[in-house]
Design an enzyme around this catalytic site. Structure first.
Site, PDB file in Angstrom:
ATOM      1  N   TYR A 110      -4.524 -14.577 -11.587  1.00 35.06           N
ATOM      2  CA  TYR A 110      -5.375 -13.453 -11.149  1.00 35.06           C
ATOM      3  C   TYR A 110      -6.773 -13.540 -11.778  1.00 35.06           C
ATOM      4  CZ  TYR A 110      -6.912  -8.564 -10.612  1.00 35.06           C
ATOM      5  OH  TYR A 110      -7.620  -7.419 -10.316  1.00 35.06           O
TER       6      TYR A 110
ATOM      7  N   SER B  66     -13.168  -8.119 -11.025  1.00 38.54           N
ATOM      8  CA  SER B  66     -12.437  -7.399 -12.085  1.00 38.54           C
ATOM      9  C   SER B  66     -13.072  -7.712 -13.430  1.00 38.54           C
ATOM     10  CB  SER B  66     -10.983  -7.860 -12.099  1.00 38.54           C
ATOM     11  OG  SER B  66     -10.316  -7.399 -13.264  1.00 38.54           O
TER      12      SER B  66
HETATM   13  P1  NAD Z   1      -4.364  -1.261  -4.286  1.00 37.33           P
HETATM   14  O1  NAD Z   1      -2.995  -1.772  -4.379  1.00 37.33           O
HETATM   15  O2  NAD Z   1      -4.567   0.143  -3.894  1.00 37.33           O
HETATM   16  O3  NAD Z   1      -5.235  -2.148  -3.302  1.00 37.33           O
HETATM   17  C1  NAD Z   1      -4.979  -3.526  -3.050  1.00 37.33           C
HETATM   18  C2  NAD Z   1      -4.824  -3.680  -1.561  1.00 37.33           C
HETATM   19  O4  NAD Z   1      -4.818  -5.087  -1.246  1.00 37.33           O
HETATM   20  C3  NAD Z   1      -3.515  -3.146  -1.001  1.00 37.33           C
HETATM   21  O5  NAD Z   1      -3.622  -1.782  -0.657  1.00 37.33           O
HETATM   22  C4  NAD Z   1      -3.279  -4.029   0.211  1.00 37.33           C
HETATM   23  O6  NAD Z   1      -3.654  -3.347   1.399  1.00 37.33           O
HETATM   24  C5  NAD Z   1      -4.223  -5.208   0.014  1.00 37.33           C
HETATM   25  N1  NAD Z   1      -3.493  -6.481   0.124  1.00 37.33           N
HETATM   26  C6  NAD Z   1      -2.809  -7.127  -0.836  1.00 37.33           C
HETATM   27  N2  NAD Z   1      -2.232  -8.231  -0.320  1.00 37.33           N
HETATM   28  C7  NAD Z   1      -2.587  -8.278   0.989  1.00 37.33           C
HETATM   29  C8  NAD Z   1      -2.297  -9.178   2.068  1.00 37.33           C
HETATM   30  N3  NAD Z   1      -1.561 -10.283   1.868  1.00 37.33           N
HETATM   31  N4  NAD Z   1      -2.798  -8.891   3.301  1.00 37.33           N
HETATM   32  C9  NAD Z   1      -3.554  -7.778   3.495  1.00 37.33           C
HETATM   33  N5  NAD Z   1      -3.874  -6.903   2.520  1.00 37.33           N
HETATM   34  C10 NAD Z   1      -3.385  -7.159   1.289  1.00 37.33           C
HETATM   35  O7  NAD Z   1      -5.013  -1.521  -5.720  1.00 37.33           O
HETATM   36  P2  NAD Z   1      -6.531  -1.488  -6.227  1.00 37.33           P
HETATM   37  O8  NAD Z   1      -6.414  -1.509  -7.695  1.00 37.33           O
HETATM   38  O9  NAD Z   1      -7.312  -0.435  -5.565  1.00 37.33           O
HETATM   39  O10 NAD Z   1      -7.075  -2.924  -5.795  1.00 37.33           O
HETATM   40  C11 NAD Z   1      -8.288  -3.109  -5.088  1.00 37.33           C
HETATM   41  C12 NAD Z   1      -9.063  -4.233  -5.733  1.00 37.33           C
HETATM   42  O11 NAD Z   1      -9.441  -3.829  -7.054  1.00 37.33           O
HETATM   43  C13 NAD Z   1      -8.292  -5.534  -5.897  1.00 37.33           C
HETATM   44  O12 NAD Z   1      -9.117  -6.626  -5.515  1.00 37.33           O
HETATM   45  C14 NAD Z   1      -8.015  -5.603  -7.385  1.00 37.33           C
HETATM   46  O13 NAD Z   1      -7.900  -6.927  -7.830  1.00 37.33           O
HETATM   47  C15 NAD Z   1      -9.226  -4.902  -7.941  1.00 37.33           C
HETATM   48  N6  NAD Z   1      -9.097  -4.392  -9.296  1.00 37.33           N
HETATM   49  C16 NAD Z   1      -8.254  -3.359  -9.598  1.00 37.33           C
HETATM   50  C17 NAD Z   1      -8.162  -2.904 -10.900  1.00 37.33           C
HETATM   51  C18 NAD Z   1      -7.245  -1.761 -11.288  1.00 37.33           C
HETATM   52  O14 NAD Z   1      -7.044  -1.506 -12.496  1.00 37.33           O
HETATM   53  N7  NAD Z   1      -6.663  -1.044 -10.368  1.00 37.33           N
HETATM   54  C19 NAD Z   1      -8.934  -3.499 -11.919  1.00 37.33           C
HETATM   55  C20 NAD Z   1      -9.786  -4.531 -11.571  1.00 37.33           C
HETATM   56  C21 NAD Z   1      -9.869  -4.969 -10.277  1.00 37.33           C
END
Ligand code: NAD
Ligand code: MG
Length: 302
Positions: free
Chosen positions: A208, A195
């Protein structure tokens, strides 16, 4: 799948006009992990828009958190580029996962659905073995699942919450990669979703942000270790993207409503807009890319 009519999708506008006035999303909250299919507007995972060109033909990929958001966009793009794809997710997310599995299968690719909690090392091992046996091997691993829950005061951050963040964001990629490596050979690619928080930590994301800094070090250390085996390792550092993570406790509801507004592009990214980075890193065209981190932040940079 539910019978409720879908929310309208959020379109970022023409691809050659990335800047837009912030849409000011309706206030919304879901319990974690949240469902993309219940978001208003719906995130764009590339269902209608992503066009493949055979860049991952014959590859087999496992994507954690592949049911929604960035992982779902990568899963759909990978399938359209010719890869077979396994996705892991939490059992509560079956509704989202069903749609991604259907999208992979619609490309004539093999799909594997792997529900379970990756905070458990035993499950991580079984999940990887199941992906390998259902796909017939493994060449690409995307450690993308993540936990993000904001907390304004350190005194209010429970050890259980700190632990859960570290289990999902730091331990699980270690366990999953350890289980996957015996199946991966030269030409393999490991990608971890970090991130912008790794480089610019926010005050309310103490646990986080640390875990996401660890994700960058994961890629940079492991890249050195695995270069002799011909396996590349990279981190992707997204800025604000419109995904369930943000409206299920990742941000305050007010912040989620304005997600991405402070970026020069004036809006959050759609998951489909970051998928090309994952495709490049997974593909043989990325053969000299390893030990790097790649941002997509909306203009302020990493
Ligand atoms: P999202 O909620 O769509 O995806 C996160 C996924 O993590 C969930 O769908 C879930 O399946 C999985 N997860 C969480 N806890 C879990 C557990 N205990 N067991 C199994 N699976 C689990 O959201 P996203 O934003 O697409 O997140 C994907 C990645 O992107 C993450 O690592 C997040 O930190 C990172 N990220 C997101 C953003 C943003 O603004 N959306 C910014 C920076 C980084
Ligand atoms: Mg999800």
């Amino acid at each position: 799948m539910s019978d409720t009519p879908p929310n309208p999708p959020f379109r970022s506008g023409a691809l050659d006009q990335p800047r837009m006035i912030h849409p000011d999303f309706p206030e919304q909250h879901q319990p974690a992990p949240g469902l993309a299919t219940r978001m208003d507007p719906l995130p764009d995972h590339g269902e209608e828009s992503y066009r493949g060109s055979g860049r991952l033909k014959g590859k087999r990929a496992l994507i954690t958190g592949g049911d929604s958001g960035i992982g779902a966009a990568a899963a759909i793009a990978f399938a359209r580029e010719g890869a077979d794809v396994a996705i892991s997710y939490l059992p509560d997310e079956q509704e989202d996962a069903d749609r991604v599995i259907a999208a992979i299968e619609a490309e004539g690719r093999r799909a594997a659905a792997l529900p379970g909690d990756i905070r458990d090392e035993g499950f991580c091992k079984e999940m990887v073995e199941s992906a390998v046996s259902q796909l017939g091997g493994l060449g690409v691993l995307v450690n993308n699942a993540g936990r993000q829950q904001y907390c304004h005061r350190l005194e209010d951050l429970a050890s259980e919450d700190f632990d859960a963040t570290m289990k999902v964001n730091v331990y699980a990629p270690f366990w999953i990669t350890k289980a996957a490596l015996p199946h991966m050979g030269t030409g393999g690619s490991i990608i971890i979703t970090s991130s912008v928080q790794a480089k610019s930590p926010a005050g309310h994301l103490f646990d986080y942000a640390q875990s996401k800094a660890a994700n960058v070090a994961f890629a940079q250390s492991l890249a050195k270790q695995l270069a002799p085996r011909g396996i590349r390792v990279n981190a992707v550092c997204p800025g604000p993207f419109w995904t369930p993570l943000q409206i299920s406790g990742g941000q305050t509801p007010e912040k989620a409503q304005q997600h991405g507004a402070s970026q020069p592009l004036g809006r959050p990214g759609q998951p489909v807009e970051i998928a090309p980075i994952y495709v490049l890193l997974a593909s043989d065209e990325g053969s000299y890319l390893t030990g790097e981190f790649f941002g997509a932040v909306g203009g302020s940079g990493l």
